[in-house]
Design a protein around this motif. Structure first.
Motif, PDB file in Angstrom:
ATOM      1  N   VAL A 164       1.233  -1.577   0.049  1.00 26.09           N
ATOM      2  CA  VAL A 164      -0.131   0.033  -0.306  1.00 26.09           C
ATOM      3  C   VAL A 164       1.425   1.143   0.059  1.00 26.09           C
ATOM      4  O   VAL A 164       1.923   1.267   0.720  1.00 26.09           O
ATOM      5  CB  VAL A 164      -0.832  -0.107   1.826  1.00 26.09           C
ATOM      6  CG1 VAL A 164      -1.525   0.988   1.300  1.00 26.09           C
ATOM      7  CG2 VAL A 164      -1.692  -1.062   0.988  1.00 26.09           C
ATOM      8  N   PHE A 165       0.755   2.296  -1.198  1.00 25.70           N
ATOM      9  CA  PHE A 165       1.591   3.022  -0.331  1.00 25.70           C
ATOM     10  C   PHE A 165       0.476   4.817  -1.029  1.00 25.70           C
ATOM     11  O   PHE A 165      -0.477   4.398  -1.015  1.00 25.70           O
ATOM     12  CB  PHE A 165       2.240   3.636  -2.465  1.00 25.70           C
ATOM     13  CG  PHE A 165       2.868   2.320  -2.916  1.00 25.70           C
ATOM     14  CD1 PHE A 165       4.224   2.626  -2.434  1.00 25.70           C
ATOM     15  CD2 PHE A 165       2.623   1.481  -4.160  1.00 25.70           C
ATOM     16  CE1 PHE A 165       5.175   1.261  -2.845  1.00 25.70           C
ATOM     17  CE2 PHE A 165       3.278  -0.081  -3.820  1.00 25.70           C
ATOM     18  CZ  PHE A 165       5.047   0.636  -4.090  1.00 25.70           C
ATOM     19  N   VAL A 166       0.895   4.615   0.325  1.00 29.58           N
ATOM     20  CA  VAL A 166       0.285   6.264   0.098  1.00 29.58           C
ATOM     21  C   VAL A 166       1.627   7.717   0.006  1.00 29.58           C
ATOM     22  O   VAL A 166       2.446   8.122   1.485  1.00 29.58           O
ATOM     23  CB  VAL A 166       0.081   6.596   2.199  1.00 29.58           C
ATOM     24  CG1 VAL A 166      -1.198   7.528   1.777  1.00 29.58           C
ATOM     25  CG2 VAL A 166      -0.536   4.800   2.174  1.00 29.58           C
TER      26      VAL A 166
ATOM     27  N   ILE B 156       1.711  -3.658   3.718  1.00 28.35           N
ATOM     28  CA  ILE B 156       3.304  -3.503   3.521  1.00 28.35           C
ATOM     29  C   ILE B 156       2.708  -2.034   3.667  1.00 28.35           C
ATOM     30  O   ILE B 156       2.281  -1.176   2.230  1.00 28.35           O
ATOM     31  CB  ILE B 156       4.335  -3.915   3.196  1.00 28.35           C
ATOM     32  CG1 ILE B 156       4.973  -4.961   3.808  1.00 28.35           C
ATOM     33  CG2 ILE B 156       5.763  -1.925   3.573  1.00 28.35           C
ATOM     34  CD1 ILE B 156       5.660  -5.165   4.934  1.00 28.35           C
ATOM     35  N   ALA B 157       2.344  -0.883   4.417  1.00 27.65           N
ATOM     36  CA  ALA B 157       2.296   0.481   3.579  1.00 27.65           C
ATOM     37  C   ALA B 157       2.956   1.387   3.482  1.00 27.65           C
ATOM     38  O   ALA B 157       4.458   1.307   5.161  1.00 27.65           O
ATOM     39  CB  ALA B 157       1.295   1.155   5.409  1.00 27.65           C
ATOM     40  N   PHE B 158       3.708   2.169   2.112  1.00 27.69           N
ATOM     41  CA  PHE B 158       4.130   2.826   2.194  1.00 27.69           C
ATOM     42  C   PHE B 158       3.918   4.174   2.813  1.00 27.69           C
ATOM     43  O   PHE B 158       2.763   4.836   1.967  1.00 27.69           O
ATOM     44  CB  PHE B 158       5.156   2.922   1.140  1.00 27.69           C
ATOM     45  CG  PHE B 158       5.930   1.631   0.217  1.00 27.69           C
ATOM     46  CD1 PHE B 158       5.322   0.676   0.617  1.00 27.69           C
ATOM     47  CD2 PHE B 158       7.178   0.937   0.336  1.00 27.69           C
ATOM     48  CE1 PHE B 158       5.884  -0.474  -0.010  1.00 27.69           C
ATOM     49  CE2 PHE B 158       7.767  -0.324  -0.218  1.00 27.69           C
ATOM     50  CZ  PHE B 158       6.919  -1.108   0.050  1.00 27.69           C
TER      51      PHE B 158
ATOM     52  N   ASN C 231       5.942  -3.007   9.915  1.00 24.74           N
ATOM     53  CA  ASN C 231       4.779  -2.787   8.643  1.00 24.74           C
ATOM     54  C   ASN C 231       4.711  -1.401   7.745  1.00 24.74           C
ATOM     55  O   ASN C 231       3.869  -1.175   6.709  1.00 24.74           O
ATOM     56  CB  ASN C 231       4.022  -3.322   8.446  1.00 24.74           C
ATOM     57  CG  ASN C 231       4.180  -5.725   9.110  1.00 24.74           C
ATOM     58  OD1 ASN C 231       5.502  -5.449   8.245  1.00 24.74           O
ATOM     59  ND2 ASN C 231       3.387  -5.737   9.465  1.00 24.74           N
ATOM     60  N   ILE C 232       5.480  -0.464   8.670  1.00 25.75           N
ATOM     61  CA  ILE C 232       4.909   0.764   8.078  1.00 25.75           C
ATOM     62  C   ILE C 232       6.504   1.242   7.660  1.00 25.75           C
ATOM     63  O   ILE C 232       6.699   1.392   8.887  1.00 25.75           O
ATOM     64  CB  ILE C 232       4.206   1.625   9.121  1.00 25.75           C
ATOM     65  CG1 ILE C 232       2.808   1.045   9.565  1.00 25.75           C
ATOM     66  CG2 ILE C 232       3.987   2.840   7.997  1.00 25.75           C
ATOM     67  CD1 ILE C 232       2.305   2.075  10.699  1.00 25.75           C
ATOM     68  N   VAL C 233       6.413   1.540   6.125  1.00 28.83           N
ATOM     69  CA  VAL C 233       7.231   2.058   6.144  1.00 28.83           C
ATOM     70  C   VAL C 233       7.437   3.658   5.695  1.00 28.83           C
ATOM     71  O   VAL C 233       6.892   3.969   4.911  1.00 28.83           O
ATOM     72  CB  VAL C 233       8.904   1.058   4.857  1.00 28.83           C
ATOM     73  CG1 VAL C 233       9.264  -0.261   5.571  1.00 28.83           C
ATOM     74  CG2 VAL C 233       8.095   0.978   3.894  1.00 28.83           C
TER      75      VAL C 233
ATOM     76  N   GLY D 231      19.793   4.582   6.264  1.00 26.76           N
ATOM     77  CA  GLY D 231      18.816   5.684   6.114  1.00 26.76           C
ATOM     78  C   GLY D 231      18.617   5.182   4.978  1.00 26.76           C
ATOM     79  O   GLY D 231      19.443   4.864   3.940  1.00 26.76           O
ATOM     80  N   PRO D 232      17.986   6.244   3.713  1.00 24.19           N
ATOM     81  CA  PRO D 232      16.075   7.345   4.487  1.00 24.19           C
ATOM     82  C   PRO D 232      15.478   6.574   4.556  1.00 24.19           C
ATOM     83  O   PRO D 232      14.420   6.709   5.068  1.00 24.19           O
ATOM     84  CB  PRO D 232      16.374   8.229   3.412  1.00 24.19           C
ATOM     85  CG  PRO D 232      16.694   7.347   1.976  1.00 24.19           C
ATOM     86  CD  PRO D 232      18.199   6.431   2.530  1.00 24.19           C
ATOM     87  N   VAL D 233      15.191   4.771   4.195  1.00 21.59           N
ATOM     88  CA  VAL D 233      14.611   4.309   4.692  1.00 21.59           C
ATOM     89  C   VAL D 233      14.334   3.554   6.196  1.00 21.59           C
ATOM     90  O   VAL D 233      15.341   3.333   6.486  1.00 21.59           O
ATOM     91  CB  VAL D 233      14.318   3.246   3.744  1.00 21.59           C
ATOM     92  CG1 VAL D 233      13.336   1.614   3.843  1.00 21.59           C
ATOM     93  CG2 VAL D 233      13.742   3.897   2.377  1.00 21.59           C
ATOM     94  N   PHE D 234      13.268   3.297   6.918  1.00 20.53           N
ATOM     95  CA  PHE D 234      12.494   3.450   8.649  1.00 20.53           C
ATOM     96  C   PHE D 234      11.834   2.716   8.421  1.00 20.53           C
ATOM     97  O   PHE D 234      10.204   3.684   7.700  1.00 20.53           O
ATOM     98  CB  PHE D 234      13.170   4.618   9.449  1.00 20.53           C
ATOM     99  CG  PHE D 234      14.021   5.070   9.345  1.00 20.53           C
ATOM    100  CD1 PHE D 234      15.492   4.197   9.921  1.00 20.53           C
ATOM    101  CD2 PHE D 234      15.108   6.235   8.452  1.00 20.53           C
ATOM    102  CE1 PHE D 234      16.894   4.907  10.112  1.00 20.53           C
ATOM    103  CE2 PHE D 234      15.999   6.425   8.366  1.00 20.53           C
ATOM    104  CZ  PHE D 234      17.285   5.936   9.294  1.00 20.53           C
ATOM    105  N   THR D 235      11.559   1.478   9.382  1.00 16.16           N
ATOM    106  CA  THR D 235       9.889   1.373   9.764  1.00 16.16           C
ATOM    107  C   THR D 235       9.796   2.122  10.642  1.00 16.16           C
ATOM    108  O   THR D 235      10.877   3.389  11.282  1.00 16.16           O
ATOM    109  CB  THR D 235      10.538   0.045  10.012  1.00 16.16           C
ATOM    110  OG1 THR D 235      10.805   0.108  11.166  1.00 16.16           O
ATOM    111  CG2 THR D 235      10.650  -0.763   9.624  1.00 16.16           C
TER     112      THR D 235
END
Lengths: 363, 282
Positions: free
Chosen positions: B119-121, B211-213, B237-239, B267-271
């Motif tokens: 899921v991309f938000v 997984i929610a982005f 599960n939220i990244v 990072g730049p990616v973190f849960t």
């Protein structure tokens, strides 16, 4: 580690040996009053080198991490670019640096060279650097009111990370300890002679006595590290610390373990620009300001929180294998608001004691 | 000391601008390639979610996320004009030269997400850093279950990558839901904040194995996180992908540090689970 003994009158001959090896030797000098500074040794000033003196406020960090350093030179013609990295590769010796500053350089080594990305500019400054450490033994001249290496466990005698360590044994004799093969190689010179068990005993006795001469001895790091790492410092305490910060950035510029820099491009000719890096400070408001003006860390106390968190949090100690404070006391000496490391450690410890959830005594 | 040769991590390589495409007001996509084909091949190994440092000589350097998927033939940046460096990039014309180094950062662990719903938000230009994962997921749609894209902007004119969104929807592999804060003439779609799309009639967001982005401005981030947690999403599960003022990109300059993490190398990616533990507000 091998040790030798030499006459006090011969100590500066070590400088001559290093210069004869083709090194640029940096040593401490006295200006007027409290003013002391590191400078390049020449034939003219060689006799003025000081063995015992208050540690210069401007740390020797700049000989491995200059406060302004060119990274690249870029020439552009007709839309074409030539990018040329420029390196300084000095063959240098730092004579007479204190144990805190030796530990400071060791901290920088691990920060710039010990991670995924190695910093080639730092490496080239560091590679041929010879460190001659002098142990602080004179309470009147060496040990300042703010010195607290006894609390950060970095002095008064560095245990490692120097090439040669000198210690004044009194009575016109010095002990030299070699920390590296390069340091040991100097012992071939006839100024060094074998010591005796009595010399080793004198060294031990002097160190025991010197440790008692420090005036700042209440920086209780272990407790503070725990409180900071667990996030147990009340916001109010950071605000109190922030209120006393004048945002001058002085603490970061005199700190031998501060590593932050900013990068800037500047025009140096009609078709030429250079990219330089400059020491930066987390005390300054613009440190985290993004393009467009949004600043996630605008409040002074957030920035103070940042500095002490970065230096004391267990996470970073684990990452760099030591906390980013070497107990030199410079921040305490230069801070107009008295929020240098020793005062802050004390403020944090007191504040945390107030909110200790395990306090057994209730009213 | 390490006897192996040290690479100069601050040395960018010359890049040539191919073409510029206007996206929305003040946001343009810059298609480019390295002058040196070997550098281009090496650079194309980047992972979705990584970023690069873009140099405009005489002006400076800035970090830019990489919206293309590595499998796409062209490399490009989508950049909003906000400061001096991005302004200088916007002034470049095709065939002009600038310089790039990277890729840097951890990127999204897309392989780890195999077999899950995605899921991309995205709020506003927050869609730019997520584009790479979306394209990656579309190219590997047999690896993932449902793919949903929720995108919101202030006005219909500020919706990003509209034509790509339509293509993805048409391909049948992804559902796209759009919303705007303020409807203007001709907007017949949903009106409201991006979180309101989750409750729109006809929309069902899977929570299990999903997984929610999330990427967008801080205020949008806070509310979307609240909505997702209320729906039953687990924090791990939220990244998201974070941004900060950044100078070096390699964990040295100290500017991008939030709490215990360097955005550029950790990072730049973190849960969301990690973000909460950083020890400082994002």
């Amino acid at each position: 580690m091998k040790a030798r003994v030499l006459a006090g009158a011969d100590v500066l001959k070590i400088v001559d040996l290093l210069r004869r090896e083709g090194r640029e030797v940096i040593a401490p000098f006295c200006g007027r009053g409290r003013d002391t500074y590191f400078d390049i040794v020449t034939d003219a000033n060689r006799a003025d080198i000081q063995i015992h003196l208050p540690n210069p406020y401007y740390p020797p960090k700049r000989f491995v991490f200059p406060h302004i350093e060119r990274l690249l030179k870029v020439r552009g013609n007709d839309g074409q670019f030539q990018i040329e990295p420029t390196y300084e590769e000095p063959r240098r010796a730092l004579f007479g640096i204190r144990s805190c500053d030796v530990e400071g350089i060791w901290h920088l080594d691990r920060f710039y060279l010990g991670r995924d990305f190695r910093d080639i500019y730092y490496e080239k400054h560091r590679l041929n650097l010879f460190l001659v450490n002098i142990v602080c033994t004179d309470p009147a001249r060496d040990i300042g009111d703010e010195c607290f290496c006894v609390c950060s466990d970095t002095g008064p005698a560095a245990r490692d990370h120097f090439d040669l360590q000198l210690m004044d044994l009194g009575g016109g004799e010095f002990m030299a300890v070699a920390g590296t093969p390069a340091g040991e190689a100097l012992f071939a010179d006839p100024i060094f002679r074998m010591g005796t068990a009595a010399h080793v005993e004198r060294r031990r006795a002097i160190l025991g006595e010197v440790r008692r001469q420090f005036k700042t001895t209440t920086s209780w790091f272990p407790a503070t590290v725990r409180y900071v790492s667990e996030g147990r410092i009340p916001e109010k305490t950071w605000e109190e610390i922030g209120n006393r910060c004048l945002e001058c950035g002085g603490c970061t510029y005199v700190c031998p373990a501060c590593t932050c820099f900013t990068v800037s491009d500047r025009r140096v000719g009609p078709n030429e620009t250079e990219r330089v890096r400059i020491w930066d400070s987390c005390a300054l408001g613009g440190f985290t300001r993004m393009a467009g003006g949004f600043n996630p860390r605008r409040a002074v106390h957030d920035r103070r929180n940042r500095r002490f968190f970065r230096k004391l949090a267990y996470y970073f100690i684990q990452r760099e294998l030591s906390m980013a404070c070497v107990g030199c006391g410079r921040c305490a000496a230069v801070c107009h608001g008295d929020v240098g490391m020793p005062s802050v450690v004390e403020m944090l410890r007191r504040a945390s004691a107030d909110v200790n959830p395990n306090e057994p005594v209730k009213d | 000391m390490n006897p192996s040769r040290t690479e100069n991590v601050y040395l960018p390589k010359v890049a040539i601008l191919d073409r510029v495409v206007e996206d929305i007001a003040e946001v343009r996509t810059f298609y480019w390639h390295f002058e040196d084909p070997a550098a281009q091949t090496e650079f194309k190994r980047f992972r979705p979610g990584q970023f690069a440092q873009v140099s405009l000589f005489g002006v400076g350097e800035f970090p830019a996320s990489l919206p293309p998927s590595p499998a796409e033939p062209e490399t490009f940046f989508t950049v909003r004009q906000v400061g001096s460096c991005t302004g200088a990039l916007h002034r470049l014309k095709p065939h002009d030269r600038f310089a790039v180094r990277g890729p840097y950062g951890n990127g999204f662990p897309m392989e780890q997400y195999r077999g899950k719903n995605l899921v991309f938000v995205a709020g506003g230009i927050g869609l730019i850093p997520l584009r790479s994962c979306i394209v990656y997921a579309m190219n590997h749609c047999d690896h993932y279950r449902r793919i949903q894209i929720f995108h919101g902007a202030k006005t219909p004119e500020e919706l990003m990558y509209l034509s790509s969104l339509r293509d993805w929807e048409k391909s049948g592999h992804a559902e796209c839901h759009l919303t705007v804060d303020r409807a203007c003439n001709g907007w017949g779609g949903h009106v409201g904040v991006v979180g309101s799309l989750f409750k729109k009639p006809g929309v069902s967001v899977p929570v299990e194995d999903t997984i929610a982005f999330v990427c967008g401005p801080p205020i949008m981030f806070r509310f979307v996180i609240r909505d997702l947690l209320a729906m039953g999403f687990e924090e791990r599960n939220i990244v998201s992908t974070l941004e900060r003022y950044m100078k070096c990109g390699v964990g040295k300059c100290g500017h991008c540090c939030i709490g215990t993490a360097y955005i550029c190398v950790d990072g730049p990616v973190f849960t969301y689970e990690q973000i909460k533990k950083l020890g400082e507000d994002i």
